[in-house]
Motif scaffolding. Structure first.
Motif, PDB file in Angstrom:
ATOM      1  N   ILE A 112       0.820  -1.205   0.000  1.00  0.00           N
ATOM      2  CA  ILE A 112       0.000   0.000   0.000  1.00  0.00           C
ATOM      3  C   ILE A 112       0.858   1.260   0.000  1.00  0.00           C
ATOM      4  CG2 ILE A 112      -1.639   1.329   1.384  1.00  0.00           C
ATOM      5  CD1 ILE A 112      -2.786  -1.367   2.314  1.00  0.00           C
ATOM      6  N   ASP A 113       1.883   1.291   0.861  1.00  0.00           N
ATOM      7  CA  ASP A 113       2.654   2.522   1.044  1.00  0.00           C
ATOM      8  C   ASP A 113       3.248   3.079  -0.241  1.00  0.00           C
ATOM      9  OD1 ASP A 113       3.900   1.628   4.361  1.00  0.00           O
ATOM     10  OD2 ASP A 113       1.966   2.415   3.668  1.00  0.00           O
ATOM     11  N   PRO A 114       3.890   2.289  -1.111  1.00  0.00           N
ATOM     12  CA  PRO A 114       4.423   2.853  -2.364  1.00  0.00           C
ATOM     13  C   PRO A 114       3.332   3.424  -3.264  1.00  0.00           C
ATOM     14  CG  PRO A 114       5.427   0.723  -1.909  1.00  0.00           C
ATOM     15  CD  PRO A 114       4.300   0.887  -0.942  1.00  0.00           C
ATOM     16  N   GLN A 115       2.165   2.807  -3.261  1.00  0.00           N
ATOM     17  CA  GLN A 115       1.085   3.306  -4.108  1.00  0.00           C
ATOM     18  C   GLN A 115       0.604   4.666  -3.614  1.00  0.00           C
ATOM     19  OE1 GLN A 115      -1.789   0.178  -3.956  1.00  0.00           O
ATOM     20  NE2 GLN A 115      -0.717  -1.120  -5.417  1.00  0.00           N
ATOM     21  N   LEU A 116       0.446   4.802  -2.284  1.00  0.00           N
ATOM     22  CA  LEU A 116       0.022   6.091  -1.746  1.00  0.00           C
ATOM     23  C   LEU A 116       1.076   7.165  -1.992  1.00  0.00           C
ATOM     24  CD1 LEU A 116      -1.577   5.010   1.655  1.00  0.00           C
ATOM     25  CD2 LEU A 116      -2.729   5.604  -0.462  1.00  0.00           C
ATOM     26  N   ALA A 117       2.334   6.799  -1.838  1.00  0.00           N
ATOM     27  CA  ALA A 117       3.412   7.760  -2.078  1.00  0.00           C
ATOM     28  C   ALA A 117       3.429   8.210  -3.530  1.00  0.00           C
ATOM     29  CB  ALA A 117       4.748   7.139  -1.698  1.00  0.00           C
ATOM     30  N   SER A 118       3.245   7.268  -4.468  1.00  0.00           N
ATOM     31  CA  SER A 118       3.239   7.608  -5.893  1.00  0.00           C
ATOM     32  C   SER A 118       2.073   8.526  -6.220  1.00  0.00           C
ATOM     33  CB  SER A 118       3.162   6.329  -6.731  1.00  0.00           C
ATOM     34  OG  SER A 118       3.075   6.638  -8.104  1.00  0.00           O
ATOM     35  N   ARG A 119       0.912   8.246  -5.645  1.00  0.00           N
ATOM     36  CA  ARG A 119      -0.257   9.095  -5.911  1.00  0.00           C
ATOM     37  C   ARG A 119      -0.037  10.492  -5.358  1.00  0.00           C
ATOM     38  NH1 ARG A 119      -5.935   6.668  -4.321  1.00  0.00           N
ATOM     39  NH2 ARG A 119      -5.281   5.324  -6.035  1.00  0.00           N
ATOM     40  N   LEU A 120       0.583  10.594  -4.184  1.00  0.00           N
ATOM     41  CA  LEU A 120       0.851  11.901  -3.596  1.00  0.00           C
ATOM     42  C   LEU A 120       1.824  12.701  -4.450  1.00  0.00           C
ATOM     43  CD1 LEU A 120       0.507  13.863  -1.253  1.00  0.00           C
ATOM     44  CD2 LEU A 120       2.368  12.689  -0.069  1.00  0.00           C
ATOM     45  N   VAL A 121       2.855  12.037  -4.974  1.00  0.00           N
ATOM     46  CA  VAL A 121       3.819  12.712  -5.850  1.00  0.00           C
ATOM     47  C   VAL A 121       3.129  13.226  -7.103  1.00  0.00           C
ATOM     48  CG1 VAL A 121       5.832  12.351  -7.313  1.00  0.00           C
ATOM     49  CG2 VAL A 121       5.823  11.464  -4.984  1.00  0.00           C
ATOM     50  N   ASP A 122       2.246  12.426  -7.705  1.00  0.00           N
ATOM     51  CA  ASP A 122       1.531  12.850  -8.910  1.00  0.00           C
ATOM     52  C   ASP A 122       0.682  14.089  -8.632  1.00  0.00           C
ATOM     53  OD1 ASP A 122       2.655  10.795 -10.293  1.00  0.00           O
ATOM     54  OD2 ASP A 122       0.924   9.465 -10.165  1.00  0.00           O
ATOM     55  N   GLU A 123      -0.023  14.087  -7.506  1.00  0.00           N
ATOM     56  CA  GLU A 123      -0.878  15.226  -7.167  1.00  0.00           C
ATOM     57  C   GLU A 123      -0.047  16.487  -6.939  1.00  0.00           C
ATOM     58  OE1 GLU A 123      -3.023  13.886  -3.801  1.00  0.00           O
ATOM     59  OE2 GLU A 123      -4.408  12.623  -4.945  1.00  0.00           O
ATOM     60  N   GLN A 124       1.095  16.328  -6.289  1.00  0.00           N
ATOM     61  CA  GLN A 124       1.951  17.491  -6.050  1.00  0.00           C
ATOM     62  C   GLN A 124       2.512  18.045  -7.348  1.00  0.00           C
ATOM     63  OE1 GLN A 124       4.782  15.870  -3.287  1.00  0.00           O
ATOM     64  NE2 GLN A 124       3.546  16.354  -1.494  1.00  0.00           N
ATOM     65  N   GLU A 125       2.890  17.168  -8.276  1.00  0.00           N
ATOM     66  CA  GLU A 125       3.445  17.641  -9.546  1.00  0.00           C
ATOM     67  C   GLU A 125       2.376  18.343 -10.373  1.00  0.00           C
ATOM     68  OE1 GLU A 125       6.509  16.362 -12.979  1.00  0.00           O
ATOM     69  OE2 GLU A 125       5.625  14.766 -11.783  1.00  0.00           O
ATOM     70  N   ARG A 126       1.161  17.784 -10.402  1.00  0.00           N
ATOM     71  CA  ARG A 126       0.073  18.443 -11.125  1.00  0.00           C
ATOM     72  C   ARG A 126      -0.227  19.815 -10.516  1.00  0.00           C
ATOM     73  NH1 ARG A 126      -1.603  16.691 -16.186  1.00  0.00           N
ATOM     74  NH2 ARG A 126      -0.484  14.744 -16.382  1.00  0.00           N
ATOM     75  N   ALA A 127      -0.157  19.909  -9.191  1.00  0.00           N
ATOM     76  CA  ALA A 127      -0.399  21.198  -8.548  1.00  0.00           C
ATOM     77  C   ALA A 127       0.675  22.209  -8.949  1.00  0.00           C
ATOM     78  CB  ALA A 127      -0.427  21.022  -7.027  1.00  0.00           C
ATOM     79  N   ARG A 128       1.938  21.769  -9.051  1.00  0.00           N
ATOM     80  CA  ARG A 128       3.008  22.677  -9.480  1.00  0.00           C
ATOM     81  C   ARG A 128       2.806  23.127 -10.922  1.00  0.00           C
ATOM     82  NH1 ARG A 128       6.381  19.022  -6.534  1.00  0.00           N
ATOM     83  NH2 ARG A 128       6.943  17.956  -8.474  1.00  0.00           N
ATOM     84  N   LEU A 129       2.358  22.224 -11.784  1.00  0.00           N
ATOM     85  CA  LEU A 129       2.120  22.598 -13.182  1.00  0.00           C
ATOM     86  C   LEU A 129       0.964  23.591 -13.289  1.00  0.00           C
ATOM     87  CD1 LEU A 129       2.553  19.134 -14.963  1.00  0.00           C
ATOM     88  CD2 LEU A 129       4.143  21.054 -14.953  1.00  0.00           C
ATOM     89  N   ARG A 130      -0.074  23.410 -12.473  1.00  0.00           N
ATOM     90  CA  ARG A 130      -1.187  24.370 -12.486  1.00  0.00           C
ATOM     91  C   ARG A 130      -0.728  25.731 -11.969  1.00  0.00           C
ATOM     92  NH1 ARG A 130      -3.955  19.785 -10.281  1.00  0.00           N
ATOM     93  NH2 ARG A 130      -5.307  18.798 -11.824  1.00  0.00           N
ATOM     94  N   GLN A 131       0.152  25.737 -10.970  1.00  0.00           N
ATOM     95  CA  GLN A 131       0.685  26.992 -10.469  1.00  0.00           C
ATOM     96  C   GLN A 131       1.503  27.704 -11.547  1.00  0.00           C
ATOM     97  OE1 GLN A 131       0.063  28.543  -7.704  1.00  0.00           O
ATOM     98  NE2 GLN A 131       1.509  30.211  -8.013  1.00  0.00           N
ATOM     99  N   LEU A 132       2.275  26.941 -12.320  1.00  0.00           N
ATOM    100  CA  LEU A 132       3.035  27.534 -13.424  1.00  0.00           C
ATOM    101  C   LEU A 132       2.090  28.105 -14.469  1.00  0.00           C
ATOM    102  CD1 LEU A 132       5.666  28.085 -14.941  1.00  0.00           C
ATOM    103  CD2 LEU A 132       5.543  25.752 -15.857  1.00  0.00           C
ATOM    104  N   GLU A 133       1.004  27.409 -14.744  1.00  0.00           N
ATOM    105  CA  GLU A 133       0.014  27.916 -15.707  1.00  0.00           C
ATOM    106  C   GLU A 133      -0.539  29.264 -15.252  1.00  0.00           C
ATOM    107  OE1 GLU A 133      -4.371  26.701 -17.582  1.00  0.00           O
ATOM    108  OE2 GLU A 133      -3.311  25.317 -16.241  1.00  0.00           O
ATOM    109  N   ARG A 134      -0.866  29.382 -13.960  1.00  0.00           N
ATOM    110  CA  ARG A 134      -1.371  30.662 -13.451  1.00  0.00           C
ATOM    111  C   ARG A 134      -0.320  31.763 -13.565  1.00  0.00           C
ATOM    112  NH1 ARG A 134      -3.784  27.199  -9.594  1.00  0.00           N
ATOM    113  NH2 ARG A 134      -2.022  27.457  -8.172  1.00  0.00           N
ATOM    114  N   ARG A 135       0.945  31.433 -13.293  1.00  0.00           N
ATOM    115  CA  ARG A 135       2.019  32.420 -13.406  1.00  0.00           C
ATOM    116  C   ARG A 135       2.152  32.921 -14.841  1.00  0.00           C
ATOM    117  NH1 ARG A 135       5.165  34.774 -12.323  1.00  0.00           N
ATOM    118  NH2 ARG A 135       7.245  33.917 -12.122  1.00  0.00           N
ATOM    119  N   ILE A 136       2.064  32.009 -15.799  1.00  0.00           N
ATOM    120  CA  ILE A 136       2.198  32.399 -17.208  1.00  0.00           C
ATOM    121  C   ILE A 136       1.037  33.296 -17.614  1.00  0.00           C
ATOM    122  CG2 ILE A 136       2.198  31.536 -19.573  1.00  0.00           C
ATOM    123  CD1 ILE A 136       3.665  29.057 -18.538  1.00  0.00           C
ATOM    124  N   ARG A 137      -0.165  32.928 -17.214  1.00  0.00           N
ATOM    125  CA  ARG A 137      -1.336  33.743 -17.580  1.00  0.00           C
ATOM    126  C   ARG A 137      -1.255  35.140 -16.960  1.00  0.00           C
ATOM    127  NH1 ARG A 137      -5.093  30.809 -20.241  1.00  0.00           N
ATOM    128  NH2 ARG A 137      -5.111  28.527 -19.969  1.00  0.00           N
TER     129      ARG A 137
END
Length: 306
Positions: free
Chosen positions: A98-123
């Motif tokens: 279970i632990d690696p799966q939860l960690a991987s999902r958390l990393v994905d969510e954090q990376e998507r959040a960073r990409l959305r933040q970059l999108e807002r900065r560009i706009r």
């Protein structure tokens, strides 16, 4: 015989105005408690960041037990001991899965959040610069499975490049050099691809064609990004796609097909390019390819070289 007096007893009937009991008070109290909890949740969501909102959305999208178990097999089972082990409620064998799966999902969510933040900065940057503000309809930003895609699209009135050339227009140069420092804010790799319309050159594809033009425009964009300060190690791939991927919903010769796509790559997608999983062999062909390679050793004209 004497007559006895008639005694008449009048009883008042009570109805409607009496006591109704307290059951309604309990129901009303439950309703007010639920309403207070609802407003509390709404207040917390309004004051949370994108990562927290994404986590809450994922929680309600997937049942908790199924999410923890990584699927609907053991997690949906009614068996008290889903995976065996000394602990009947949480088996050791399940814990490590279970632990690696939860960690991987958390990393994905954090990376998507960073990409959305970059999108807002560009706009925000585009809305501040008066020159780039006029190009807002030609700049399309969206999240794809590959990462954050920034498309710079031509129009007949305002082309990004000179017609049939890789010479960058002044406002395109300003745009790319404005983007460069913001692309450095994330560790993600960058991919640049050039696209053209379907109008062919006079000589067809035998000589200089849309293939060369799209690749030249991608590299011209790369040079402008570097001139704007983009770190060299961030560039992973540039490519020319000619007219093979038309812009969705337009005719083959429409100006919107002439575009540059700058993609801030998702880290896992970039890793798949770097370790060549993207170009891996078909299942069952690895041994045959190794055998063929061994058979070819020393058989070509290069074998005669010292």
């Amino acid at each position: 015989m004497s007559e006895r007096p008639v005694i008449i007893i009048r009883r008042k009937k009570r109805g409607g105005e009496g006591h109704h009991g307290g059951a309604w008070k309990i129901a009303f109290a439950d309703f007010m408690t639920a309403l207070m909890a609802l407003f509390l949740v709404l207040w917390m969501l309004a004051n949370s960041g994108e990562a927290q909102k994404a986590a809450v959305a994922e929680y309600f999208r997937t049942p908790l037990v199924v999410a923890l178990m990584g699927g609907d097999r053991e997690g949906a089972s009614e068996n008290v001991i889903p995976g065996g082990g000394p602990d009947p409620t949480f088996a050791e064998g399940e814990r490590f899965r279970i632990d690696p799966q939860l960690a991987s999902r958390l990393v994905d969510e954090q990376e998507r959040a960073r990409l959305r933040q970059l999108e807002r900065r560009i706009r925000e940057a585009l809305s501040i610069n008066p020159i780039l503000k006029e190009l807002k309809d030609q700049i399309l930003i969206d999240l794809t499975p590959e990462g954050l895609r920034i498309q710079l699209v031509d129009t007949e009135q305002r082309p990004m490049f000179e017609i049939g050339s890789a010479r960058v227009a002044p406002y395109m140069r300003t745009l790319l050099r404005t983007l460069a420092p913001m692309l450095n804010e994330l560790p993600n790799r960058i991919q640049i691809s050039g696209h053209t319309d379907s109008l062919p050159y006079a000589g067809g594809e035998a000589g200089y064609s849309n293939w060369e033009l799209s690749a030249d425009r991608a590299n011209a964009s790369r040079r402008e990004l570097i001139a704007g300060g983009l770190a060299l190690e961030k560039l992973l791939r540039t490519s020319g796609m000619s007219d093979r991927i038309p812009f969705e919903g337009v005719a083959p010769n429409d100006a919107a097909n002439r575009r540059i796509a700058v993609i801030v790559l998702d880290s896992r997608f970039a890793d798949s390019i770097l370790d060549q999983r993207e170009y891996g062999p078909l299942p069952g062909t690895g041994d045959r390819q190794a055998t063929d390679g061994a058979a070819r050793v020393g058989t070509g004209p290069e074998a005669a070289k010292p």
